[in-house]
Design an enzyme around this catalytic site. Structure first.
Site, PDB file in Angstrom:
ATOM      1  N   LYS A 159     -16.779  -6.427  -1.323  1.00  0.00           N
ATOM      2  CA  LYS A 159     -16.416  -5.604  -0.168  1.00  0.00           C
ATOM      3  C   LYS A 159     -15.999  -6.438   1.046  1.00  0.00           C
ATOM      4  O   LYS A 159     -15.170  -6.013   1.846  1.00  0.00           O
ATOM      5  CB  LYS A 159     -17.590  -4.693   0.213  1.00  0.00           C
ATOM      6  CG  LYS A 159     -17.962  -3.679  -0.868  1.00  0.00           C
ATOM      7  CD  LYS A 159     -16.986  -2.530  -0.911  1.00  0.00           C
ATOM      8  CE  LYS A 159     -17.344  -1.505  -1.981  1.00  0.00           C
ATOM      9  NZ  LYS A 159     -16.281  -0.490  -2.158  1.00  0.00           N
ATOM     10  N   SER A 208     -18.393  -7.273  -9.649  1.00  0.00           N
ATOM     11  CA  SER A 208     -18.029  -6.982  -8.262  1.00  0.00           C
ATOM     12  C   SER A 208     -19.154  -7.263  -7.271  1.00  0.00           C
ATOM     13  O   SER A 208     -18.908  -7.474  -6.088  1.00  0.00           O
ATOM     14  CB  SER A 208     -17.574  -5.532  -8.136  1.00  0.00           C
ATOM     15  OG  SER A 208     -18.581  -4.664  -8.620  1.00  0.00           O
ATOM     16  N   GLU A 239     -18.177   3.828   6.719  1.00  0.00           N
ATOM     17  CA  GLU A 239     -19.040   4.615   5.855  1.00  0.00           C
ATOM     18  C   GLU A 239     -19.592   3.663   4.809  1.00  0.00           C
ATOM     19  O   GLU A 239     -19.032   2.596   4.587  1.00  0.00           O
ATOM     20  CB  GLU A 239     -18.219   5.705   5.159  1.00  0.00           C
ATOM     21  CG  GLU A 239     -17.500   5.266   3.877  1.00  0.00           C
ATOM     22  CD  GLU A 239     -16.417   4.204   4.081  1.00  0.00           C
ATOM     23  OE1 GLU A 239     -15.950   4.064   5.227  1.00  0.00           O
ATOM     24  OE2 GLU A 239     -16.057   3.506   3.112  1.00  0.00           O
TER      25      GLU A 239
HETATM   26  C1  PLP Z   1     -20.808  -4.046  -5.960  1.00  0.00           C
HETATM   27  C2  PLP Z   1     -19.908  -2.862  -5.914  1.00  0.00           C
HETATM   28  N1  PLP Z   1     -19.011  -2.688  -6.895  1.00  0.00           N
HETATM   29  C3  PLP Z   1     -18.197  -1.626  -6.909  1.00  0.00           C
HETATM   30  C4  PLP Z   1     -18.254  -0.642  -5.944  1.00  0.00           C
HETATM   31  C5  PLP Z   1     -17.345   0.539  -6.070  1.00  0.00           C
HETATM   32  O1  PLP Z   1     -16.298   0.566  -5.162  1.00  0.00           O
HETATM   33  P1  PLP Z   1     -14.825   0.170  -5.571  1.00  0.00           P
HETATM   34  O2  PLP Z   1     -14.422   1.023  -6.723  1.00  0.00           O
HETATM   35  O3  PLP Z   1     -14.034   0.452  -4.352  1.00  0.00           O
HETATM   36  O4  PLP Z   1     -14.800  -1.259  -5.931  1.00  0.00           O
HETATM   37  C6  PLP Z   1     -19.176  -0.774  -4.895  1.00  0.00           C
HETATM   38  C7  PLP Z   1     -19.252   0.252  -3.840  1.00  0.00           C
HETATM   39  O5  PLP Z   1     -20.116   0.350  -3.065  1.00  0.00           O
HETATM   40  C8  PLP Z   1     -20.020  -1.920  -4.892  1.00  0.00           C
HETATM   41  O6  PLP Z   1     -20.928  -2.084  -3.933  1.00  0.00           O
END
Ligand code: PLP
Lengths: 267, 400
Positions: B94, B382, B116
């Site tokens: 993020k 992620s 948010e």
């Molecule tokens: C670690 C992590 N991965 C994925 C997401 C999902 O969001 P996005 O699809 O925008 O990557 C989030 C959302 O809070 C997150 O914290």
């Protein structure tokens, strides 16, 4: 002639300002909405704006959010509101009716079908508050074909070039949102209305209603000096939230109607 | 470098029939101003240099592309690489986006930041950059999410952010966005809204994608260096869709690279039990500024969603995903809560990496389909799972 156009023509001829009342359809149920419409017509409300309840009302303050929740809880749907309007018309109610609606409800229903069914029920216009003219081509065509007014907002943040563009798309009336923010009651009236109205007037002769935050006769009178009509919403919804009868709510509305009707243009 | 698929969106933010700007009039000019300013910034060499500087020195880029040897051995399928976004400052991808947006806010002389957050990772990443640049920061978070991601609430408060609990509706990400938009409409002249995924009105889906595309740009170079070939497939979880589009984007022109987005399957694909917008219950709609696939009922009311992972628990998906699905460029599937919980434990045990529950959905897909996947597969890790440890401990205890 569309009831909205006819109403504003009559107001103009009488040199009077209009009063537009907003309530959420189905709050707390559609029976109450029907009673309120008739009461409002009786006390001289010029246009009725009916909010169609949506699960995610991101342009609304807490008063209207709660109204939408109550309406959804009583099972209110777009189809149900259309049916209520049709019943009002059959019973002889002639007040112009405008839907205040989040675009997803129209989108899901089908733009063409929405316009046709709304016109058939006796609706006169719609304000799709999250549908700017840029995205509205199909909607506008359908509305105009059905004889309905697509009503647009102008905000304090709208630059003049955009005002001109919106004026080209609007019909019925334009709704000038007198402050930045969500719907809800305000203690003071914004000071910047007069210069903004002058800009809007440079680009259109269609009536301009001013609203957002008006909550008493004094404010209503002040605002009415600037526009062709005044919109009052949350203050009325707040009365409904307290469980008042339709008759009692109309007693709350009547002095504001009178204040607006008596207002003279500021020269 | 690549063809038509990379020319979206158009000037109005349309990805084919998706995207656009569906917002109240008050926000139209501010959004257009943001789009103009972003266009200028991304052509500005100094802006790029400043962004690169902070990504390298503060955020910790580039992240490793790590060969997950034991996971590969255990699953006996593809050769698995993990893109280690979990190693970034604050623990998730993020922050790639929040650094970019706060630099933009600075350019535009906005001193107040709002955001948010669902899982709290975006909120933490926003509070972090706001602290670094000395700006006021307000974060809206659903009350349910505040409970299940309590650690992140405390982190945000330590970082000086004002975390405001949202109690409307189902009290998760969607309601937090509604409340952030209400704040923005009210304070738009002083405030920049740092939206955390490829959602909302134009220019957000494009801008957030661009800021996140560093993930795939790095991964592509890294895999070519480490393996001497492109991967057979990329796998990432899809909440709003930012980490997935961030990984995928640099590979869009590489026709032979499969891309798989994994949504939150929750308790299974029944109304109200999942957050998989491309499964049953999802249809074309307009929510929170954009036209895209949305979980909604026949009347157009937005449906309740559920995912064990707060970051995937949302009713709409970024518009570019709807577009790339139509183009058949990305495949979408889902993993259930149970599968994600299993992957959460598996990844921790065999690799010594505790993944975020969101990322565990991507791992779960590879676990389930190990026999069907061949060659090299890159999984986007992620974020890290520290924030989820208490929640998972509770769930697993209950089940015993
Ligand atoms: C670690 C992590 N991965 C994925 C997401 C999902 O969001 P996005 O699809 O925008 O990557 C989030 C959302 O809070 C997150 O914290």
């Amino acid at each position: 002639m569309n009831r909205i156009d006819a109403k504003f023509a009559a107001l103009r001829a009488a040199e009077r300002k209009g009063f537009i009342a907003y309530i959420c359809a189905g709050d707390p149920n559609l029976k109450m909405t029907i009673s309120l419409a008739r009461e409002f017509e009786r006390v001289g409300v010029d246009v009725l704006e009916l909010g169609i309840p949506f699960s995610d009302p991101l342009a609304d303050g807490v008063v209207n959010q709660l109204a939408a929740e109550r309406a959804l809880r009583s099972g209110t749907t777009l189809a149900g509101v259309l049916d209520a309007v049709a019943r009002l018309r059959r019973a002889g109610c002639r007040i112009p009716i405008v839907f205040y609606i989040y675009y997803n409800l129209i989108h899901r229903h089908g733009v063409g079908r929405f316009a046709r069914e709304a016109a058939a029920a006796g609706v006169d216009g719609a304000l799709a508050l999250d549908l700017p003219p840029e995205e509205a081509a199909a909607y506008e065509r359908a509305m105009k074909r059905a004889g309905l007014c697509p009503i647009y907002l102008i905000a304090p943040t709208t630059p003049e070039k955009r005002i001109a563009e919106i004026c080209r798309h609007a019909s019925g009336f334009i709704y000038y949102v007198s402050r930045e923010g969500v719907t809800g009651m305000q203690k003071t009236v914004s000071g910047s209305i007069a210069p903004r109205m002058a800009v809007i007037r440079r680009h259109t002769s269609i009536p301009v209603a001013v609203g957002f935050g008006v909550s008493d006769p004094e404010q209503a009178r002040n605002i009415a000096q600037h526009g062709d009509a005044v919109v009052v919403g949350s203050a009325i919804v707040n009365q409904i939230a307290k469980g008042r009868s339709a008759r009692a709510v109309s007693r709350f509305v009547a002095p504001m109607v009178k204040a607006v009707n008596d207002a003279r243009p500021r020269r | 470098m690549q063809k038509s698929i990379k020319t979206v969106p158009d000037n109005g933010g349309h990805f084919g029939p998706y995207g656009g700007m569906y917002v109240p009039e008050t926000l139209m000019e501010p959004l257009q101003e943001l789009a103009r300013e972003y266009e200028k910034a991304r052509r500005d060499k100094r802006f790029r240099q400043e962004l690169d500087y902070y990504l390298r020195e503060y955020v910790g880029r580039p992240t490793p592309l790590y060969f997950a040897e034991r996971m590969t051995d255990e699953l006996r399928g593809p050769k698995i690489y993990l893109k280690r976004e979990d190693l970034l400052h604050t623990g998730a991808h993020k922050i790639n986006n929040t650094v970019g947006q706060i630099l933009l806010a600075k350019r535009m002389n906005k001193r107040r930041i709002i955001a948010e957050t669902g899982a709290g990772q975006h909120g933490v990443a926003t509070a972090t950059v706001a602290a670094m640049f000395g700006m006021e920061c307000v974060v809206y978070m659903g009350a349910v999410d505040m409970q299940r991601q309590a650690l992140n609430v405390y982190r945000m408060r330590l970082l000086g952010a004002d975390v405001r609990s949202v109690t409307a509706g189902q009290q998760t990400l969607k309601e937090a966005i509604n409340e952030a938009m209400r704040d923005w409409v009210t304070n738009v002249r002083s405030t920049h809204y740092i939206l955390g995924s490829v959602l909302g009105a134009h220019p957000y889906p494009m801008m957030v994608r661009d800021f996140q595309s560093v993930i795939g740009l790095e991964a592509r170079t890294q895999i070519l260096k480490q393996e001497g070939r492109l991967p057979a497939a990329l796998v990432a979880c899809v909440g709003g869709g930012s980490n997935s589009i961030g990984l995928f984007h640099a590979f869009l022109g590489d026709k032979r690279v499969r891309m798989i987005g994994v949504e939150g399957g929750g308790r299974g694909i029944r109304p109200g039990d999942h957050a998989a917008r491309f499964q049953r219950g999802g249809s074309l709609g307009v929510l929170q500024g954009t036209r895209t696939f949305v979980l909604q009922d026949d009347d157009g009311q937005i449906m309740l969603t559920h995912s064990v992972s707060a970051g995937l628990d949302y009713a709409a998906v970024g518009p570019e995903h709807s577009y790339l699905r139509d183009q058949k460029r990305i495949e979408y599937t889902y993993a259930t809560d149970d599968e994600a919980l299993e992957a959460f434990q598996f990844c921790s045990r065999v690799e010594g990496i505790i993944p975020a529950l969101e990322s565990a959905h991507a791992v779960a897909h590879v676990m389930k389909n190990a026999r069907k996947l061949r060659g090299v597969v890159i999984v986007n890790l992620s974020g890290r799972g520290d924030k989820d440890v208490m929640q998972v401990a509770d769930i697993l205890k209950l089940e015993k």
